[in-house]
Scaffold this active site. Structure first.
Site, PDB file in Angstrom:
ATOM      1  N   GLU A  26       0.852  -1.187   0.000  1.00 37.49           N
ATOM      2  CA  GLU A  26       0.000   0.000   0.000  1.00 37.49           C
ATOM      3  C   GLU A  26       0.887   1.236   0.000  1.00 37.49           C
ATOM      4  O   GLU A  26       1.984   1.229   0.588  1.00 37.49           O
ATOM      5  CB  GLU A  26      -0.905   0.007   1.242  1.00 37.49           C
ATOM      6  N   ASN A  71      -6.719   1.574   2.681  1.00 35.45           N
ATOM      7  CA  ASN A  71      -7.436   2.844   2.828  1.00 35.45           C
ATOM      8  C   ASN A  71      -6.979   3.873   1.797  1.00 35.45           C
ATOM      9  O   ASN A  71      -7.765   4.717   1.357  1.00 35.45           O
ATOM     10  CB  ASN A  71      -7.236   3.405   4.236  1.00 35.45           C
ATOM     11  N   ASN A 171     -12.079  -1.026  -0.913  1.00 36.58           N
ATOM     12  CA  ASN A 171     -11.436  -1.496   0.313  1.00 36.58           C
ATOM     13  C   ASN A 171     -12.261  -1.087   1.535  1.00 36.58           C
ATOM     14  O   ASN A 171     -12.607   0.085   1.687  1.00 36.58           O
ATOM     15  CB  ASN A 171     -10.043  -0.873   0.438  1.00 36.58           C
ATOM     16  N   GLU A 172     -12.593  -2.060   2.379  1.00 30.51           N
ATOM     17  CA  GLU A 172     -13.212  -1.807   3.687  1.00 30.51           C
ATOM     18  C   GLU A 172     -14.321  -0.749   3.623  1.00 30.51           C
ATOM     19  O   GLU A 172     -14.364   0.183   4.430  1.00 30.51           O
ATOM     20  CB  GLU A 172     -12.149  -1.422   4.710  1.00 30.51           C
ATOM     21  N   TYR A 243      -6.584  -8.508  12.088  1.00 29.66           N
ATOM     22  CA  TYR A 243      -5.242  -8.381  12.669  1.00 29.66           C
ATOM     23  C   TYR A 243      -5.267  -8.903  14.102  1.00 29.66           C
ATOM     24  O   TYR A 243      -6.302  -8.864  14.781  1.00 29.66           O
ATOM     25  CB  TYR A 243      -4.780  -6.926  12.634  1.00 29.66           C
ATOM     26  N   GLU A 291      -6.161  -9.189   4.036  1.00 23.58           N
ATOM     27  CA  GLU A 291      -5.353  -8.475   5.031  1.00 23.58           C
ATOM     28  C   GLU A 291      -5.327  -9.316   6.303  1.00 23.58           C
ATOM     29  O   GLU A 291      -6.370  -9.550   6.918  1.00 23.58           O
ATOM     30  CB  GLU A 291      -5.916  -7.079   5.338  1.00 23.58           C
ATOM     31  N   GLN A 348       1.789  -5.892   5.762  1.00 22.83           N
ATOM     32  CA  GLN A 348       2.127  -5.663   4.366  1.00 22.83           C
ATOM     33  C   GLN A 348       3.488  -6.289   4.081  1.00 22.83           C
ATOM     34  O   GLN A 348       3.958  -7.106   4.874  1.00 22.83           O
ATOM     35  CB  GLN A 348       2.127  -4.159   4.094  1.00 22.83           C
TER      36      GLN A 348
END
Length: 507
Positions: A26, A71, A171-172, A243, A291, A348
């Site tokens: 990212e 993001n 994304n999200e 996460y 992710e 990442q």
């Protein structure tokens, strides 16, 4: 203490899709700038990409990289990253409150990914933009020529199309923090139309639609169900993000978090199957866990960052030995769910919650979590077999959203076996969660004849808080005590708190 794993050649979970070992780059912090890309670095090539980082990426054998966010993508104008670099605009990235130089854009990243040997999973901006930007980016990247955007790609130096197969639809989008945040209905309709219009150009494209940004979101489950109501026939994968962290400094509970990942995957698969049944569909929706990682070490530091810097240090977790053990457990969990999880991206790749760290102008090094990732990505290919495990357990208390804590039994062993028929070998990955006990681990392979023991690597014996640095990479695997074998079983000693990889030649 004794433990046993039995696998049988007729009880198979799935073939491994190599994309399960994917990663994520990212435009965030130092992932790109002073991470993979640093003109003037002693190892930089003519394009400005760091050779030392590329070497480590190749060691990991990363097959698939999600790009450019995250993001970041929800406010990104992809056109800012094409054409002469000197003429590209600098933009404020509102997602991470930094300045984006756009020195690295579509061409640069596609060139780097080719050098790394990785397929690119391109994300489109469905936050501040939408249908037009997505179809234009697809035309620019994939159309052979004879149209405005494809001819501009040629003019900018890429005669041949990039041929990007897999695309993320935003994304999200369930997250209120996301630029262009939408309700499930709003996003589902937009994602459906975007997938439809992109597949008008190429029906063979694969589309990833956004699931919940984590399973603690208030809209979790209802979000997935409603988004899939709109998109089920137009997309191929539903994304999961999660996460993990040891904020409570509770090692037994921390190492059990892979069981939470397993429950999360199975719950999302169940939601997909509910929509499948409701629509009377014969199509199975697969999952993209695009992710996942450990993330908690850097939170306090990040709170002090000044806004609008260029490539500031963000989310630079310094991983320790216990983090490597959990990452090993998470990789095993992904493999045990390989019948549904076809794509997974450790987030990442460099500097930002990453297996690879760099110093600006200085060295690059392997974090502790590098090792289980490298072992799995290089050796975990073939058919995952259903593991039947007998082993001692320990108890933890697990908080519930409602009601009292529950007591859970956690097995000391997390393990899986993968049969690689092409190479004629069986590969076992195993973590011993016990802090005190070496485990005498017996592995029985029913239906296989065992030849040579090829390799037994073990990551063990370190203080749980020990990290690797530019000067000290001592948290690294070594040869375990030589295993013993007979016709169809192997015995190995698994040290307390250890990640283990065993490779055996099989007939």
């Amino acid at each position: 203490m004794k433990a046993k794993m039995t696998v049988n050649k007729t009880f198979k979970i799935s073939e491994v899709d190599k994309r399960i070992y994917g990663s994520f780059v990212e435009h965030m912090g130092r992932c790109v700038y002073t991470g993979i890309y640093e003109p003037g670095h002693p190892t930089a090539d003519a394009q400005g990409f760091r050779g030392d980082v590329l070497k480590l990426v190749k060691e990991l054998n990363v097959p698939f990289i999600r790009y450019p966010g995250g993001n970041f993508v929800s406010g990104y104008n992809w056109e800012d990253g094409i054409g002469p670099v000197a003429q590209r605009p600098k933009r404020l990235d509102l997602a991470w409150k930094t300045v984006e130089s756009n020195e690295v854009g579509v061409h640069e990243f596609m060139n780097w990914a080719k050098m790394a040997g990785a397929e690119v999973n391109m994300a489109v901006n469905l936050g501040t933009r939408g249908l037009d930007a997505a179809r234009d980016l697809l035309e620019y990247c994939n159309h052979p020529g004879g149209s405005y955007w494809s001819d501009l790609r040629k003019k900018n130096g890429a005669e041949q199309p990039f041929g990007i197969k897999t695309w993320c639809l935003g994304n999200e989008m369930d997250g209120p923090w996301q630029m262009g945040h939408r309700t499930a209905h709003e996003y589902g309709r937009l994602a459906q139309e975007t997938a439809k219009i992109m597949k008008m150009m190429d029906s063979s494209l694969e589309m990833v639609v956004c699931g919940s940004s984590n399973h603690k979101m208030p809209t979790y489950a209802s979000w997935e169900a409603e988004v899939l109501e709109h998109t089920y026939h137009d997309v191929d994968y539903l994304s999961l993000h999660c996460y993990y962290g040891n904020q409570d400094n509770d090692l037994p509970g921390y190492l059990a978090q892979s069981l939470e990942m397993d429950e999360f995957i199975k719950s999302v698969a169940a939601i997909c199957d509910y929509v499948k049944a409701k629509k009377r569909s014969r199509k199975t929706m697969y999952l993209s866990f695009d992710e996942w990682n450990v993330w908690y070490h850097s939170n306090a530091r990040d709170a002090k960052n000044e806004p609008w810097q260029y490539a500031p240090p963000i989310l630079e977790d310094d991983y320790n030995f216990e983090d490597a053990l959990l990452v090993g457990c998470l990789l095993i969990t992904l493999l045990k769910n390989s019948d549904r999880v076809k794509i997974a991206c450790m987030a990442q790749l460099c500097n930002v919650i990453a297996p690879i760290m760099t110093a600006k102008g200085g060295p690059a090094w392997r974090q502790t979590i590098f090792w289980p990732y490298a072992h799995a990505a290089n050796n975990g290919h073939g058919t995952v077999l259903t593991p039947i495990i007998e082993c001692p357990t320990y108890e933890i208390k697990q908080k519930q959203h409602h009601g009292p804590d529950i007591v859970k039994e956690i097995p000391f062993i997390e393990a899986v076996a993968v049969h690689n028929a092409d190479k004629g070998e069986m590969v076992v990955f195993a973590v011993n969660r016990s802090q005190e006990h070496e485990l005498d681990f017996s592995m029985e392979f029913q239906g296989y004849g065992l030849a040579d023991i090829l390799e037994f690597k073990q990551l063990s014996g370190h203080d749980i808080k020990k990290t690797n640095t530019a000067d000290d990479g001592s948290v690294a695997p070594s040869d375990g005590l030589a295993p013993t074998k007979d016709d169809n079983s192997v015995n190995a000693k698994l040290a307390p708190l250890s990640w283990n990889m065993l490779r055996v030649a099989v007939r």
